[in-house]
Design a protein around this motif. Structure first.
Motif, mmCIF file in Angstrom:
data_model
loop_
_atom_site.group_PDB
_atom_site.id
_atom_site.type_symbol
_atom_site.label_atom_id
_atom_site.label_comp_id
_atom_site.label_asym_id
_atom_site.label_seq_id
_atom_site.Cartn_x
_atom_site.Cartn_y
_atom_site.Cartn_z
ATOM 1 N N GLY A 47 -6.753 -0.145 10.662
ATOM 2 C CA GLY A 47 -5.615 -0.048 9.604
ATOM 3 C C GLY A 47 -4.570 0.575 10.463
ATOM 4 N N GLY A 49 -3.115 -1.146 11.916
ATOM 5 C CA GLY A 49 -1.662 -2.548 12.167
ATOM 6 C C GLY A 49 -1.324 -4.066 12.697
ATOM 7 N N LYS A 50 -2.626 -3.709 13.027
ATOM 8 C CA LYS A 50 -3.437 -4.817 14.230
ATOM 9 C C LYS A 50 -3.080 -6.346 13.169
ATOM 10 C CE LYS A 50 -7.654 -4.031 14.643
ATOM 11 N NZ LYS A 50 -7.960 -2.619 13.918
ATOM 12 N N THR A 51 -3.377 -6.576 12.000
ATOM 13 C CA THR A 51 -3.484 -7.696 11.370
ATOM 14 C C THR A 51 -2.065 -7.992 10.629
ATOM 15 O OG1 THR A 51 -5.904 -7.224 10.808
ATOM 16 C CG2 THR A 51 -3.921 -8.599 9.135
ATOM 17 N N THR A 52 -1.852 -6.607 10.156
ATOM 18 C CA THR A 52 -0.051 -6.549 9.769
ATOM 19 C C THR A 52 0.627 -7.792 11.100
ATOM 20 O OG1 THR A 52 -0.596 -5.142 8.463
ATOM 21 C CG2 THR A 52 1.664 -5.529 9.564
HETATM 22 N N1 LIG Z 1 -1.072 -5.854 1.400
HETATM 23 C C1 LIG Z 1 -0.952 -4.783 1.316
HETATM 24 N N2 LIG Z 1 -0.176 -3.800 1.089
HETATM 25 C C2 LIG Z 1 -0.078 -2.458 0.848
HETATM 26 N N3 LIG Z 1 -0.435 -1.903 2.048
HETATM 27 C C3 LIG Z 1 -1.624 -3.271 3.320
HETATM 28 C C4 LIG Z 1 -1.732 -4.322 2.404
HETATM 29 N N4 LIG Z 1 -2.274 -4.598 4.261
HETATM 30 C C5 LIG Z 1 -2.323 -3.589 4.779
HETATM 31 N N5 LIG Z 1 -1.752 -2.762 3.962
HETATM 32 C C6 LIG Z 1 -1.504 -1.020 4.538
HETATM 33 O O1 LIG Z 1 -0.964 -1.396 6.351
HETATM 34 C C7 LIG Z 1 -1.947 -0.591 7.435
HETATM 35 C C8 LIG Z 1 -2.098 -1.215 8.518
HETATM 36 O O2 LIG Z 1 -2.705 -2.864 7.900
HETATM 37 P P1 LIG Z 1 -3.622 -3.329 8.800
HETATM 38 O O3 LIG Z 1 -2.994 -4.032 9.635
HETATM 39 O O4 LIG Z 1 -4.808 -4.523 7.495
HETATM 40 O O5 LIG Z 1 -4.794 -3.370 10.276
HETATM 41 P P2 LIG Z 1 -5.773 -3.080 10.769
HETATM 42 O O6 LIG Z 1 -6.150 -4.677 10.842
HETATM 43 O O7 LIG Z 1 -5.176 -3.085 12.539
HETATM 44 O O8 LIG Z 1 -6.706 -2.426 10.634
HETATM 45 C C9 LIG Z 1 -2.792 -0.236 6.873
HETATM 46 O O9 LIG Z 1 -2.669 1.594 6.326
HETATM 47 C C10 LIG Z 1 -2.963 -1.028 4.789
HETATM 48 O O10 LIG Z 1 -3.891 0.102 4.029
#
Ligand SMILES: Nc1ncnc2c1ncn2[C@@H]1O[C@H](COP(=O)(O)OP(=O)(O)O)[C@@H](O)[C@H]1O
Ligand SMILES: [Mg+2]
Length: 321
Positions: A47, A49-52
């Motif tokens: 959570g 923000g890495k994938t984001t």
């Molecule tokens: N499509 C989405 N809609 C709403 N919230 C999202 C979505 N994708 C990710 N999030 C939220 O954004 C934050 C960062 O997520 P993400 O980038 O997946 O983290 P990581 O890859 O580091 O685990 C988290 O709080 C996650 O719940």
């Protein structure tokens, strides 16, 4: 000076959540600069923000503000995308295709001729440990095999920049070691690697630099040497619970043996059945030992203190809380 391979300027992203109005930013003013030839470990808890960040870099989603440049071009430049390989966190394929068929389809997207497609498909499947699996349906692959397949497809276009989202997840220790070796081999060939991970063991071994992301912010960044300076600290454990008077006496005696040092040379923590002395400087171990012997204080253990990446990771995350 060479252009950075990835550069983000004040990159911010908030996912709009209509249901509960929880508009906490997934990414908050992120500044990254990845140089050619780096293996950059992008670390952070789930959570963070890495994938984001990775999806923004790849143009799958768009930032609220800030900008990204890749290999010296704006990230929106289509030509630059051709130089990037991407291994997703969660594989989502056409499950009823055979591995070779999907590789072939991706090869066509990369505009490779049929001979090259065939050769790269065979060589890359072999490279990731899936030799001869061209005719296996993707739905028959295990999680680990899919992970390997994802890596193979990411390499089809011989990328200059390889982005891996949690490459080690779902792999057994052998698979992890193999992925590490493939990454190191690509690094040798000059490929820049950017990978995310929420685990730390594999990262410590191969990253040239790591950044720690927490709650959308980069909280720490540096080479492993910078983040993990070798300390000269030692931990000395005594078998008994020492009284404050006994500790003061011990301090005084040890300090009298090291006249150049004025302040106490250790910090004491008294637990129920033991006393822990944290020594800043390992050279002071011998005077301390001498006094312990004189005072007949029984010793339990002496260990060098070294921070691990895990300590740094936990600390940077806790500081943010
Ligand atoms: N499509 C989405 N809609 C709403 N919230 C999202 C979505 N994708 C990710 N999030 C939220 O954004 C934050 C960062 O997520 P993400 O980038 O997946 O983290 P990581 O890859 O580091 O685990 C988290 O709080 C996650 O719940
Ligand atoms: Mg993720």
């Amino acid at each position: 000076m060479m252009e950075p391979v990835i550069k983000t300027n004040a990159l911010s992203k908030t996912y709009k959540n209509k249901k509960n109005n929880n508009n906490f930013p997934a990414l908050n003013q992120l500044e990254l600069e990845i140089q050619p030839g780096e293996i950059y470990g992008f670390l952070g808890p789930n959570g963070a923000g890495k994938t984001t960040t990775i999806k923004l870099i790849l143009g799958f989603i768009f930032p609220d503000s800030g900008s990204i440049s890749l290999l010296g071009h704006p990230a929106s430049d289509v030509a630059v995308r051709k130089k990037i390989g991407y291994m997703p966190e969660v594989a989502n394929y056409y499950w009823f295709l055979k591995a070779g068929e999907l590789m072939n389809a991706y090869g066509k997207m990369h505009q490779l001729d049929s001979q090259t497609r065939k050769e790269r498909c065979r060589d890359l499947l072999a490279k990731v440990g899936l030799a001869g699996k061209e005719n296996t349906l993707l739905k028959e692959f295990s999680k680990g095999m899919l992970q390997r397949f994802s890596l193979a497809q990411a390499l089809l276009n011989e990328p200059e920049l390889l982005i891996l989202d949690e490459p080690a997840s779902g792999l057994d220790p052998v698979g992890r070691r193999e992925i590490r070796e493939i990454i190191l081999d690509l690094h040798q060939k000059g490929v820049t690697i950017f990978f995310s991970s929420h685990e730390l063991s594999a990262v410590e071994m191969i990253s040239t630099r790591v950044g720690i992301l927490n709650k959308g912010k980069l909280v720490k960044e540096g080479s492993l040497l910078e983040l993990l300076p070798s300390t000269r600290k030692m931990r000395v454990i005594l078998q008994n619970h020492l009284s404050p008077e006994a500790i003061t006496r011990l301090e005084r005696k040890v300090n009298s043996l090291i006249p150049s040092v004025e302040k106490p040379i250790f910090q004491a923590t008294v637990e129920q059945n033991e006393t822990i002395l944290l020594l800043e400087e390992r050279d002071h171990l011998y005077p301390l030992m001498r006094v312990l012997e004189e005072e007949k204080l029984p010793l339990e253990a002496v260990t060098p203190l070294r921070e691990t990446l895990e300590d740094i990771f936990m600390k940077s995350i806790q500081e943010e809380k």
